[in-house]
Design a protein around this motif. Structure first.
Motif, PDB file in Angstrom:
ATOM      1  N   SER A 117       0.876  -1.164  -0.038  1.00 52.40           N
ATOM      2  CA  SER A 117       0.125  -0.043   0.006  1.00 52.40           C
ATOM      3  C   SER A 117       0.821   1.190  -0.166  1.00 52.40           C
ATOM      4  N   ASP A 118       2.082   1.113   0.303  1.00 56.06           N
ATOM      5  CA  ASP A 118       3.186   2.311   0.296  1.00 56.06           C
ATOM      6  C   ASP A 118       3.661   2.700  -1.134  1.00 56.06           C
ATOM      7  N   VAL A 119       3.418   1.799  -2.120  1.00 57.63           N
ATOM      8  CA  VAL A 119       4.142   2.207  -3.389  1.00 57.63           C
ATOM      9  C   VAL A 119       4.188   3.374  -3.852  1.00 57.63           C
ATOM     10  N   ILE A 120       2.792   3.786  -3.878  1.00 54.06           N
ATOM     11  CA  ILE A 120       2.495   4.906  -4.639  1.00 54.06           C
ATOM     12  C   ILE A 120       3.001   6.352  -3.836  1.00 54.06           C
ATOM     13  N   SER A 121       3.028   6.398  -2.464  1.00 51.65           N
ATOM     14  CA  SER A 121       3.387   7.367  -1.709  1.00 51.65           C
ATOM     15  C   SER A 121       4.875   7.364  -1.596  1.00 51.65           C
ATOM     16  N   ALA A 122       5.375   5.970  -1.821  1.00 55.09           N
ATOM     17  CA  ALA A 122       6.970   6.107  -1.992  1.00 55.09           C
ATOM     18  C   ALA A 122       7.541   6.782  -3.245  1.00 55.09           C
TER      19      ALA A 122
ATOM     20  N   GLN B  65       5.895   9.001  -5.114  1.00 56.21           N
ATOM     21  CA  GLN B  65       5.612  10.410  -4.983  1.00 56.21           C
ATOM     22  C   GLN B  65       6.709  11.129  -4.217  1.00 56.21           C
ATOM     23  N   THR B  66       7.109  10.388  -3.135  1.00 52.64           N
ATOM     24  CA  THR B  66       7.928  11.199  -2.327  1.00 52.64           C
ATOM     25  C   THR B  66       9.012  11.119  -3.105  1.00 52.64           C
ATOM     26  N   GLN B  67       9.755  10.304  -3.948  1.00 55.84           N
ATOM     27  CA  GLN B  67      11.072  10.626  -4.720  1.00 55.84           C
ATOM     28  C   GLN B  67      10.837  11.424  -5.890  1.00 55.84           C
ATOM     29  N   GLY B  68       9.504  12.247  -5.884  1.00 54.88           N
ATOM     30  CA  GLY B  68       9.333  13.120  -6.955  1.00 54.88           C
ATOM     31  C   GLY B  68       8.630  12.642  -8.263  1.00 54.88           C
ATOM     32  N   CYS B  69       8.152  11.342  -8.271  1.00 50.76           N
ATOM     33  CA  CYS B  69       7.602  10.794  -9.488  1.00 50.76           C
ATOM     34  C   CYS B  69       5.896  11.062  -9.531  1.00 50.76           C
ATOM     35  N   ARG B  70       5.677  11.042 -10.809  1.00 51.82           N
ATOM     36  CA  ARG B  70       4.108  11.146 -10.930  1.00 51.82           C
ATOM     37  C   ARG B  70       3.587  10.196 -11.881  1.00 51.82           C
TER      38      ARG B  70
ATOM     39  N   PHE C 287       9.575  10.164 -13.601  1.00 54.00           N
ATOM     40  CA  PHE C 287      10.323  11.442 -13.010  1.00 54.00           C
ATOM     41  C   PHE C 287       9.961  12.484 -13.803  1.00 54.00           C
ATOM     42  N   PRO C 288      10.087  13.925 -13.201  1.00 53.51           N
ATOM     43  CA  PRO C 288       9.752  14.804 -14.224  1.00 53.51           C
ATOM     44  C   PRO C 288      10.741  15.106 -15.259  1.00 53.51           C
ATOM     45  N   ARG C 289      10.458  15.963 -16.541  1.00 59.93           N
ATOM     46  CA  ARG C 289      11.232  16.259 -17.455  1.00 59.93           C
ATOM     47  C   ARG C 289      12.512  16.831 -17.087  1.00 59.93           C
ATOM     48  N   GLY C 290      13.650  16.145 -17.590  1.00 55.82           N
ATOM     49  CA  GLY C 290      15.062  16.701 -17.366  1.00 55.82           C
ATOM     50  C   GLY C 290      15.532  16.104 -16.089  1.00 55.82           C
ATOM     51  N   ASP C 291      14.751  15.402 -15.326  1.00 55.51           N
ATOM     52  CA  ASP C 291      15.249  14.530 -14.057  1.00 55.51           C
ATOM     53  C   ASP C 291      15.587  13.254 -14.322  1.00 55.51           C
TER      54      ASP C 291
ATOM     55  N   ARG D 276      17.219   7.552 -11.029  1.00 59.40           N
ATOM     56  CA  ARG D 276      16.749   6.130 -11.440  1.00 59.40           C
ATOM     57  C   ARG D 276      15.931   5.610 -10.579  1.00 59.40           C
ATOM     58  N   PHE D 277      14.997   4.726 -10.693  1.00 57.60           N
ATOM     59  CA  PHE D 277      13.857   4.066  -9.888  1.00 57.60           C
ATOM     60  C   PHE D 277      14.789   2.816  -8.967  1.00 57.60           C
ATOM     61  N   ARG D 278      14.344   2.899  -7.666  1.00 63.07           N
ATOM     62  CA  ARG D 278      14.974   1.671  -7.003  1.00 63.07           C
ATOM     63  C   ARG D 278      14.321   0.480  -7.398  1.00 63.07           C
ATOM     64  N   PRO D 279      15.178  -0.722  -7.426  1.00 65.26           N
ATOM     65  CA  PRO D 279      14.543  -1.845  -7.761  1.00 65.26           C
ATOM     66  C   PRO D 279      13.175  -2.180  -7.150  1.00 65.26           C
ATOM     67  N   ALA D 280      12.248  -3.117  -7.948  1.00 62.52           N
ATOM     68  CA  ALA D 280      11.116  -3.181  -7.308  1.00 62.52           C
ATOM     69  C   ALA D 280      11.066  -4.245  -6.112  1.00 62.52           C
ATOM     70  N   ARG D 281      10.144  -4.100  -5.255  1.00 62.69           N
ATOM     71  CA  ARG D 281      10.076  -4.722  -3.841  1.00 62.69           C
ATOM     72  C   ARG D 281       9.077  -5.823  -3.790  1.00 62.69           C
ATOM     73  N   SER D 282       9.068  -6.744  -3.199  1.00 60.83           N
ATOM     74  CA  SER D 282       7.941  -7.875  -3.110  1.00 60.83           C
ATOM     75  C   SER D 282       7.055  -7.378  -1.814  1.00 60.83           C
ATOM     76  N   ASP D 283       5.965  -7.699  -2.098  1.00 64.00           N
ATOM     77  CA  ASP D 283       5.119  -7.593  -0.914  1.00 64.00           C
ATOM     78  C   ASP D 283       4.761  -8.897   0.018  1.00 64.00           C
ATOM     79  N   SER D 284       3.914  -9.046   0.798  1.00 68.56           N
ATOM     80  CA  SER D 284       3.870  -9.889   1.849  1.00 68.56           C
ATOM     81  C   SER D 284       3.453 -11.119   1.014  1.00 68.56           C
ATOM     82  N   ASN D 285       3.031 -11.111  -0.123  1.00 67.00           N
ATOM     83  CA  ASN D 285       2.716 -12.516  -0.953  1.00 67.00           C
ATOM     84  C   ASN D 285       3.618 -12.660  -1.659  1.00 67.00           C
ATOM     85  N   GLY D 286       4.890 -11.759  -1.886  1.00 66.64           N
ATOM     86  CA  GLY D 286       5.804 -12.401  -2.686  1.00 66.64           C
ATOM     87  C   GLY D 286       5.738 -11.697  -4.098  1.00 66.64           C
ATOM     88  N   LEU D 287       4.775 -10.835  -4.146  1.00 67.93           N
ATOM     89  CA  LEU D 287       4.280 -10.186  -5.617  1.00 67.93           C
ATOM     90  C   LEU D 287       5.251  -8.879  -5.532  1.00 67.93           C
TER      91      LEU D 287
END
Ligand SMILES: C[S@@+](CC[C@H](N)C(=O)[O-])C[C@H]1O[C@@H](n2cnc3c(N)ncnc32)[C@H](O)[C@@H]1O
Length: 380
Positions: A84-89, A91-96, A130-134, A137-148
């Motif tokens: 459930s944190d993926v979107i806010s994480a 957004q915190t990095q500046g992505c939309r 990330f915004p134009r000109g930025d 890099r993204f961090r690698p994807a993370r697994s959730d509690s179900n392994g997805l």
């Protein structure tokens, strides 16, 4: 003055020249063996300089710089993950999410885009950039509690063919060339599909596709039988004579321009693959015709490549439309995507008016693409 040459002298000359030719041949073989190898990526750059400078004119230098620089990614959010944190994480990095941003901000300021057919969007798909000109890099994807895994990194422009396909609840969809599975995953984010058939000729790419699906989708969904994976030549759909799919994605093998400039491995500009490369437009047209044959009358096909080449893009579409009409009695209409591309012009650079379809051009400020897409409606 006539010069008389003795037969003996003549024979000697012939013998000498035969020896000379033989020796030259031997040396030539050696040259071929030790000839300095030209990197396939250099051959690709040379080829692109010759063709794309003519095709793109003044735009080519900036596209060239973009293609030779690090590309930008997008994070396709996996809506099946319970992170459930993926979107806010993100957004915190500046992505939309470029899709909802386009819908909320640009749709409201551009009255022409209010026509619902102008910008049909499958709302469940979320892809963060990330915004134009930025160039972060993204961090690698993370697994959730179900392994997805929580997101899938891909060229954000490669989501556009999926959005243009405009999948609606209850649709059956064929993804004809699906491996390794980025667009299949995007298609599945629409949630309401009745059925998805993902196919790829290559056994290894199909295996990767299966692994991708297992890493992103709940086992129950895969067990339900809603997703069917096969590994056959997509051209065989032409023999099936079943026009049943509501939507077909034909994301064909191409010269993968960015890959060809940056990587030696699996490079189609390798000299030994010249013929395969030259035959690509024919293969692409046959795959597109197979897609057209698989879709029901009234249904839509999206053709896409990750190349700038007119021969692999517009020419293939135009030829397929003609062949479908003349040899298969199927009328196909190219759909206008100009409003669709206007909607996303804050995120991507689009080429000015290709003959048919739309083309995302790499650019240092928004280094996505190249991605070509063209939407076709089967009329009969
Ligand atoms: C551009 S890639 C597809 C990328 C994929 N749609 C994605 O988004 O991850 C083209 C794919 O076409 C497959 N392919 C090549 N020839 C084919 C054929 N005759 N029938 C079906 N697939 C084919 C290749 O193995 C390759 O995986």
């Amino acid at each position: 003055m006539a010069v008389s040459v003795s037969p003996r002298f003549l024979f000697k000359r012939i013998k000498h020249s035969v020896c000379f030719i033989q020796r030259r041949n031997r040396v030539k073989t050696k040259w071929a063996g030790t000839r300095p190898k030209v990197a396939s990526s250099d051959l690709a750059l040379h080829h692109f300089d010759m063709t794309y400078s003519l095709q793109l004119g003044d735009l080519w230098p900036s596209v060239r710089v973009g293609m030779l620089s690090e590309k930008k990614y997008g994070a396709l959010v996996n809506s099946f993950s319970c992170d459930s944190d993926v979107i806010s994480a993100l957004q915190t990095q500046g992505c939309r999410d470029f899709i909802s941003t386009a819908l909320t901000e640009h749709l409201s300021t551009d009255p022409e885009l209010h026509n619902p057919t102008a910008a049909p969007i499958t709302s469940h798909i979320q892809c963060f950039t990330f915004p134009r000109g930025d160039i972060s890099r993204f961090r690698p994807a993370r697994s959730d509690s179900n392994g997805l895994l929580n997101y899938y990194l891909l060229d954000a422009a490669s989501v556009l063919p999926v959005l243009a396909l405009d999948v609606q609840p209850g649709h059956s969809v064929l993804d004809l060339c699906a491996g390794p599975g980025g667009k299949t995953l995007a298609l599945l984010q629409t949630h309401d599909l009745r059925f998805l058939w993902a196919n790829d000729l290559s056994g290894s790419r199909t295996a990767r596709l299966r692994r991708t699906l297992q890493s992103y989708l709940p086992t129950e969904l895969l067990m339900e039988g809603k997703v069917h994976v096969t590994s056959v030549d997509g051209r065989q759909w032409r023999d099936k004579d079943e026009s049943t799919f509501d939507r077909v994605l034909v994301d064909v093998p191409c010269t993968t321009d960015r890959h060809s400039l940056m990587e030696e491995e699996n490079n189609i500009f390798k000299r030994s693959r010249t013929r395969e490369r030259q035959m690509l437009p024919l293969l692409q047209m046959e795959l597109l015709l197979a897609g057209i044959q698989a879709v029901r009358p009234g249904g839509d096909v999206v053709y896409s490549t990750c190349s700038l080449s007119q021969l692999q893009n517009e020419c293939v579409v135009q030829r397929a439309v003609t062949v479908a009409q003349q040899e298969m009695g199927i009328r196909v209409e190219v759909q206008n995507l100009s409003s669709f591309t206007r909607l996303f012009s804050h995120t991507f650079h689009f080429a000015p008016q290709p003959a048919v379809g739309e083309l995302v051009l790499p650019h240092l400020c928004a280094n996505f693409g190249p991605i070509y897409l063209c939407k076709l409606r089967r009329m009969s």
